[in-house]
Design a protein around this motif. Structure first.
Motif, PDB file in Angstrom:
ATOM      1  N   VAL A  78     -45.265 -42.859 -73.160  1.00 44.87           N
ATOM      2  CA  VAL A  78     -44.034 -41.946 -72.934  1.00 44.87           C
ATOM      3  C   VAL A  78     -43.875 -42.282 -71.264  1.00 44.87           C
ATOM      4  N   LEU A  79     -42.896 -42.559 -70.945  1.00 44.36           N
ATOM      5  CA  LEU A  79     -42.557 -42.914 -69.397  1.00 44.36           C
ATOM      6  C   LEU A  79     -41.522 -41.967 -68.828  1.00 44.36           C
ATOM      7  N   ASP A  80     -41.966 -41.302 -67.762  1.00 46.30           N
ATOM      8  CA  ASP A  80     -41.125 -40.277 -67.164  1.00 46.30           C
ATOM      9  C   ASP A  80     -41.341 -40.230 -65.692  1.00 46.30           C
ATOM     10  N   ILE A  81     -40.324 -39.945 -64.813  1.00 45.64           N
ATOM     11  CA  ILE A  81     -40.448 -39.914 -63.402  1.00 45.64           C
ATOM     12  C   ILE A  81     -41.038 -38.571 -62.856  1.00 45.64           C
ATOM     13  N   ALA A  82     -41.260 -37.623 -63.737  1.00 45.71           N
ATOM     14  CA  ALA A  82     -41.403 -36.394 -63.529  1.00 45.71           C
ATOM     15  C   ALA A  82     -42.896 -36.209 -64.106  1.00 45.71           C
ATOM     16  N   ALA A  83     -43.874 -36.190 -63.223  1.00 49.96           N
ATOM     17  CA  ALA A  83     -45.296 -35.760 -63.835  1.00 49.96           C
ATOM     18  C   ALA A  83     -45.500 -34.243 -64.428  1.00 49.96           C
ATOM     19  N   PRO A  84     -44.618 -33.385 -63.900  1.00 52.01           N
ATOM     20  CA  PRO A  84     -44.794 -32.056 -64.240  1.00 52.01           C
ATOM     21  C   PRO A  84     -44.414 -32.335 -65.907  1.00 52.01           C
ATOM     22  N   ALA A  85     -43.213 -32.716 -66.170  1.00 52.45           N
ATOM     23  CA  ALA A  85     -42.608 -32.930 -67.429  1.00 52.45           C
ATOM     24  C   ALA A  85     -43.800 -33.564 -68.507  1.00 52.45           C
ATOM     25  N   LEU A  86     -44.593 -34.517 -68.007  1.00 48.65           N
ATOM     26  CA  LEU A  86     -45.674 -35.335 -68.923  1.00 48.65           C
ATOM     27  C   LEU A  86     -46.706 -34.389 -69.066  1.00 48.65           C
ATOM     28  N   ASP A  87     -47.012 -33.607 -68.015  1.00 49.31           N
ATOM     29  CA  ASP A  87     -48.216 -32.641 -68.234  1.00 49.31           C
ATOM     30  C   ASP A  87     -47.868 -31.311 -69.337  1.00 49.31           C
ATOM     31  N   ALA A 147     -46.094 -31.706 -71.913  1.00 47.94           N
ATOM     32  CA  ALA A 147     -46.371 -32.646 -73.237  1.00 47.94           C
ATOM     33  C   ALA A 147     -47.741 -32.794 -73.410  1.00 47.94           C
ATOM     34  N   LYS A 148     -48.633 -33.328 -72.421  1.00 51.32           N
ATOM     35  CA  LYS A 148     -49.869 -33.428 -72.693  1.00 51.32           C
ATOM     36  C   LYS A 148     -50.473 -31.801 -73.116  1.00 51.32           C
ATOM     37  N   ALA A 149     -50.324 -31.052 -72.494  1.00 48.85           N
ATOM     38  CA  ALA A 149     -50.703 -29.775 -72.519  1.00 48.85           C
ATOM     39  C   ALA A 149     -50.527 -29.334 -73.978  1.00 48.85           C
ATOM     40  N   ARG A 150     -49.316 -29.473 -74.322  1.00 50.94           N
ATOM     41  CA  ARG A 150     -48.828 -29.140 -75.765  1.00 50.94           C
ATOM     42  C   ARG A 150     -49.412 -29.990 -76.885  1.00 50.94           C
ATOM     43  N   LEU A 151     -49.820 -31.133 -76.663  1.00 57.14           N
ATOM     44  CA  LEU A 151     -50.598 -31.884 -77.397  1.00 57.14           C
ATOM     45  C   LEU A 151     -52.160 -31.861 -77.742  1.00 57.14           C
ATOM     46  N   GLY A 152     -52.593 -31.105 -76.526  1.00 55.95           N
ATOM     47  CA  GLY A 152     -54.050 -30.899 -76.498  1.00 55.95           C
ATOM     48  C   GLY A 152     -55.023 -32.355 -76.558  1.00 55.95           C
ATOM     49  N   ASP A 153     -55.831 -32.292 -77.741  1.00 54.10           N
ATOM     50  CA  ASP A 153     -56.609 -33.456 -77.713  1.00 54.10           C
ATOM     51  C   ASP A 153     -56.075 -34.572 -78.119  1.00 54.10           C
ATOM     52  N   GLU A 154     -54.714 -34.323 -78.889  1.00 55.13           N
ATOM     53  CA  GLU A 154     -54.092 -35.327 -79.520  1.00 55.13           C
ATOM     54  C   GLU A 154     -53.425 -36.329 -78.166  1.00 55.13           C
ATOM     55  N   SER A 155     -53.222 -35.810 -77.104  1.00 54.88           N
ATOM     56  CA  SER A 155     -52.627 -36.462 -76.087  1.00 54.88           C
ATOM     57  C   SER A 155     -53.332 -37.706 -75.670  1.00 54.88           C
ATOM     58  N   ALA A 156     -54.687 -37.751 -76.190  1.00 55.85           N
ATOM     59  CA  ALA A 156     -55.193 -39.066 -75.765  1.00 55.85           C
ATOM     60  C   ALA A 156     -54.838 -40.221 -76.474  1.00 55.85           C
ATOM     61  N   ARG A 157     -54.189 -39.865 -77.534  1.00 55.73           N
ATOM     62  CA  ARG A 157     -53.539 -41.126 -78.343  1.00 55.73           C
ATOM     63  C   ARG A 157     -52.185 -41.654 -77.928  1.00 55.73           C
ATOM     64  N   VAL A 158     -51.724 -41.136 -76.623  1.00 58.37           N
ATOM     65  CA  VAL A 158     -50.582 -41.614 -76.160  1.00 58.37           C
ATOM     66  C   VAL A 158     -51.075 -42.142 -74.675  1.00 58.37           C
ATOM     67  N   ALA A 159     -50.006 -43.151 -74.524  1.00 53.18           N
ATOM     68  CA  ALA A 159     -50.043 -43.834 -73.053  1.00 53.18           C
ATOM     69  C   ALA A 159     -49.136 -43.037 -72.197  1.00 53.18           C
ATOM     70  N   TRP A 160     -49.485 -42.337 -71.192  1.00 45.89           N
ATOM     71  CA  TRP A 160     -48.618 -41.777 -70.420  1.00 45.89           C
ATOM     72  C   TRP A 160     -48.361 -42.347 -69.016  1.00 45.89           C
ATOM     73  N   VAL A 161     -47.095 -42.623 -68.753  1.00 44.60           N
ATOM     74  CA  VAL A 161     -46.875 -43.303 -67.275  1.00 44.60           C
ATOM     75  C   VAL A 161     -45.743 -42.527 -66.657  1.00 44.60           C
ATOM     76  N   ILE A 162     -46.177 -42.564 -65.504  1.00 43.45           N
ATOM     77  CA  ILE A 162     -45.280 -41.729 -64.237  1.00 43.45           C
ATOM     78  C   ILE A 162     -44.386 -42.898 -63.619  1.00 43.45           C
ATOM     79  N   GLY A 163     -43.108 -42.979 -63.891  1.00 40.89           N
ATOM     80  CA  GLY A 163     -42.476 -44.008 -63.052  1.00 40.89           C
ATOM     81  C   GLY A 163     -41.010 -43.731 -63.114  1.00 40.89           C
ATOM     82  N   ASP A 164     -40.230 -44.604 -62.413  1.00 44.11           N
ATOM     83  CA  ASP A 164     -38.939 -44.706 -62.331  1.00 44.11           C
ATOM     84  C   ASP A 164     -38.640 -45.866 -63.112  1.00 44.11           C
ATOM     85  N   VAL A 165     -37.921 -45.660 -64.073  1.00 42.21           N
ATOM     86  CA  VAL A 165     -37.765 -47.111 -65.076  1.00 42.21           C
ATOM     87  C   VAL A 165     -36.930 -47.903 -64.312  1.00 42.21           C
ATOM     88  N   THR A 166     -36.384 -47.839 -63.251  1.00 42.15           N
ATOM     89  CA  THR A 166     -35.405 -48.770 -62.204  1.00 42.15           C
ATOM     90  C   THR A 166     -36.425 -49.695 -61.559  1.00 42.15           C
TER      91      THR A 166
END
Length: 205
Positions: free
Chosen positions: A70-79, A81-100
């Motif tokens: 999951v790529l997003d420019i907003a770290a709070p948005a990814l946070d 999602a991670k909190a919602r997934l709990g331990d399962e969030s470790a199964r996802v690669a989280w990238v903070i970034g502007d796609v451009t």
């Protein structure tokens, strides 16, 4: 410009509940239907560009997908999602970034973008997006893109957008991608408003 964009989207997710923003979906049904139609194995790799706090990643984890980014420019948005997934969030690669400005370090079988591309109102922004897209995909990779349709909103979250029909989106991606499917969706916002979206599925040549 990237810093200003980051500050804008950070502020959105810090000041508004994730289920109150106009793009919120209780269930990401259009995305799931598009993925189901591709009939890919759960071992396929997928990146959700601008995925933010979307629940698509939750649904894919539930289905057993094992290579998710999951790529997003907003770290709070990814946070969120991670909190919602709990331990399962470790199964996802989280990238903070502007796609451009981000450059993928690998290639993905599926590139999914619900409502990022339409914020790129300048030609150089769209060129930079396509550079990332072409770097991050290979022959036969799929691209699922949703933007506001021609009769959709002219602005979102206080920012102007570029609206598209299927032909216009196909033109934007014509250098390396062939249009496979397209359809329209009427999205209902949490406030009860209606937004027209254009969806397209492309395949990398």
């Amino acid at each position: 410009m990237t810093d200003a964009k980051r500050e804008h989207w950070d502020a959105v997710y810090r000041t508004k509940a994730a289920d109150s923003v106009s793009w919120y979906q209780p269930m990401p049904e259009p995305s799931l239907r598009a993925l189901d139609a591709l009939q890919l194995p759960v071992t396929a790799s997928l990146i959700d560009v601008g995925g933010g706090a979307s629940s698509l990643v939750d649904r894919l984890v539930e289905r057993g997908w094992s290579d998710l980014t999951v790529l997003d420019i907003a770290a709070p948005a990814l946070d969120l999602a991670k909190a919602r997934l709990g331990d399962e969030s470790a199964r996802v690669a989280w990238v903070i970034g502007d796609v451009t400005v981000w450059r993928p370090g690998r290639q993905y079988d599926v590139w999914h973008d619900r409502a990022v591309f339409h914020f790129l109102t300048e030609p150089e922004q769209r060129l930079a997006y396509r550079h990332a897209l072409e770097t991050g995909t290979a022959t036969d990779s799929f691209v699922i893109v949703a933007t506001f349709a021609p009769d959709g909103p002219e602005r979102c979250s206080g920012l102007p957008v570029q609206r598209y029909d299927a032909a216009a989106l196909a033109h934007e991606f014509s250098s390396a991608f062939a249009l496979q499917r397209d359809w329209r969706e009427e999205h209902t916002t949490p406030g009860g408003g209606r937004q027209s979206f254009q969806w397209c599925v492309f395949r990398r040549r």
